[in-house]
Design a protein around this motif. Structure first.
Motif, PDB file in Angstrom:
ATOM      1  N   MET A  15       7.931   1.314  -6.981  1.00 19.01           N
ATOM      2  CA  MET A  15       7.336   2.646  -6.977  1.00 19.01           C
ATOM      3  C   MET A  15       5.828   2.548  -7.138  1.00 19.01           C
ATOM      4  N   CYS A  16       5.092   3.462  -6.510  1.00 17.17           N
ATOM      5  CA  CYS A  16       3.645   3.485  -6.695  1.00 17.17           C
ATOM      6  C   CYS A  16       3.327   3.908  -8.133  1.00 17.17           C
ATOM      7  N   PRO A  17       2.548   3.129  -8.885  1.00 17.18           N
ATOM      8  CA  PRO A  17       2.260   3.505 -10.273  1.00 17.18           C
ATOM      9  C   PRO A  17       1.348   4.733 -10.379  1.00 17.18           C
ATOM     10  N   GLU A  18       0.708   5.111  -9.250  1.00 21.90           N
ATOM     11  CA  GLU A  18      -0.211   6.253  -9.260  1.00 21.90           C
ATOM     12  C   GLU A  18       0.563   7.560  -9.030  1.00 21.90           C
ATOM     13  N   CYS A  19       1.424   7.584  -7.987  1.00 18.91           N
ATOM     14  CA  CYS A  19       2.039   8.863  -7.592  1.00 18.91           C
ATOM     15  C   CYS A  19       3.566   8.781  -7.538  1.00 18.91           C
ATOM     16  N   ASN A  20       4.136   7.636  -7.946  1.00 19.07           N
ATOM     17  CA  ASN A  20       5.597   7.463  -8.002  1.00 19.07           C
ATOM     18  C   ASN A  20       6.295   7.493  -6.643  1.00 19.07           C
TER      19      ASN A  20
ATOM     20  N   GLN B 132       0.854  -1.196   0.000  1.00 22.40           N
ATOM     21  CA  GLN B 132       0.000   0.000   0.000  1.00 22.40           C
ATOM     22  C   GLN B 132       0.881   1.233   0.000  1.00 22.40           C
ATOM     23  N   CYS B 133       0.603   2.147  -0.932  1.00 22.22           N
ATOM     24  CA  CYS B 133       1.404   3.363  -1.066  1.00 22.22           C
ATOM     25  C   CYS B 133       1.313   4.203   0.208  1.00 22.22           C
ATOM     26  N   GLY B 134       2.471   4.678   0.680  1.00 22.30           N
ATOM     27  CA  GLY B 134       2.518   5.508   1.881  1.00 22.30           C
ATOM     28  C   GLY B 134       2.060   6.937   1.617  1.00 22.30           C
ATOM     29  N   GLN B 135       2.000   7.346   0.357  1.00 19.71           N
ATOM     30  CA  GLN B 135       1.577   8.718   0.015  1.00 19.71           C
ATOM     31  C   GLN B 135       0.091   8.770  -0.343  1.00 19.71           C
ATOM     32  N   CYS B 136      -0.309   8.011  -1.385  1.00 16.18           N
ATOM     33  CA  CYS B 136      -1.684   8.155  -1.881  1.00 16.18           C
ATOM     34  C   CYS B 136      -2.593   7.025  -1.399  1.00 16.18           C
ATOM     35  N   GLY B 137      -2.019   5.999  -0.787  1.00 15.96           N
ATOM     36  CA  GLY B 137      -2.840   4.939  -0.208  1.00 15.96           C
ATOM     37  C   GLY B 137      -3.267   3.862  -1.176  1.00 15.96           C
TER      38      GLY B 137
END
Ligand code: ZN
Length: 324
Positions: free
Chosen positions: A233-238, A219-224
């Protein structure tokens, strides 16, 4: 088989290294948006530059581009109903088969992309036999690694990508598999263990979670956003920040295939393998167990169970979930 005869077929294959392994093949259709959309939908890829014309232009491109990983999809040959690959068999494989190495499993794929493909590009594939290894002992049996080089060019003859594709051709282990009935309810492991999944730094936690009987998704720590398969890397917000999120293990079948070949020790065939939409929103690939292949359907509610092969080697398998 005598050593002399085995050298004989192997030197024949070696003599063919560098030769064309299949006739050149031009894609049936140019790169096109409907195929890009279907592929992104199946993969859960929402990269705007693949799907949205205006977003692609804002990112400095002339128009939408195809996901680089679709490279193979444009020229991929079809299989006829009796399972034969249209367009012929790769050069050399008949000799490897005749030497007794009749089972096949793909082992590595290395891809290079030289430019982004746009709608209208017409791709032609050329395949070369790149090499064959000496006889190796592997977890699946004794065999040879056979390597093919795929080169992809566009309508102007410009090289746009290259794939190095390696298969292991191995001698099927005698009587290693049992023909157990497919439908059974309890989680069970066949006698042989399947090969362990390839371990990367990004994916280690996912496999380790099963040993604890936990289904963990990044689970992304920035955008969730939950993202799977695990990448750096998160594919949504990198973002590079993430935490493992424990999922309930409940989901529904998004799509599936029923595997008949190749038969890997440790699994029972025919083996249904599904893309599963977890209720938390991530999509994962997993084997099904205890569901007869003809009973598998899209939308079927499923839940995870854990199959222990060794103390530190546990894999998930999904079974039908009774609802209501
Ligand atoms: Zn994110």
């Amino acid at each position: 088989m005598s050593q002399v005869r085995s050298q004989d077929w192997l030197s024949k294959v070696r003599a063919m290294v560098g030769q064309e392994a299949l006739p050149p093949q031009t894609a049936a259709d140019p790169v096109n948006l409907p195929m890009i959309r279907r592929w992104c939908e199946a993969m859960g890829d929402r990269t705007p530059a693949f799907l949205d014309e205006q977003a692609a232009v804002r990112s400095g491109r002339a128009s939408v581009v195809a996901p680089p990983a679709m490279l193979f999809a444009w020229t991929m040959s079809h299989f006829s109903p009796d399972g034969e690959r249209e367009g012929g068999t790769l050069l050399g494989l008949d000799l490897v088969d005749a030497a007794g190495f009749t089972s096949v499993v793909a082992t590595n794929v290395e891809e290079e992309y030289f430019r982004e493909l746009r709608c209208g590009d017409l791709i032609t594939q050329r395949v070369t036999l790149d090499g064959i290894s000496d006889e190796k002992k592997t977890g699946l049996g004794v065999g040879h690694f056979v390597t093919y080089r795929y080169e992809f060019s566009d309508q102007r003859g410009e090289l746009v990508g290259r794939t190095i594709f390696r298969v292991l051709k191995f001698r099927p282990p005698a009587k290693a598999k049992e023909a157990a009935p497919v439908a059974a309810d309890a989680p069970r492991a066949a006698k042989a263990s399947p090969p362990r999944p390839p371990m990367t730094k990004d994916g280690e936690f996912f496999w380790a979670g099963f040993v604890e009987r936990k289904l963990l998704v990044r689970q992304c720590g920035q955008c969730g956003r939950l993202h799977h398969p695990p990448g750096p890397m998160c594919p949504e917000c990198n973002s590079l920040e993430w935490t493992p999120r424990e999922c309930s293990g409940r989901g529904t079948i998004h799509s599936f295939v029923v595997m008949h070949q190749p038969q890997i020790p440790g699994h029972q065939y025919p083996l249904p393998v599904a893309l599963i939409d977890l209720e938390e929103g991530a999509r994962i690939v997993a084997n099904l167990q205890g569901i007869a292949p003809d009973k598998v359907r899209i939308g079927l509610p499923v839940e995870v169970q854990y199959v222990e092969y060794e103390k530190d080697f546990v894999l998930p398998a999904f079974r039908e979930r009774r609802t209501g």
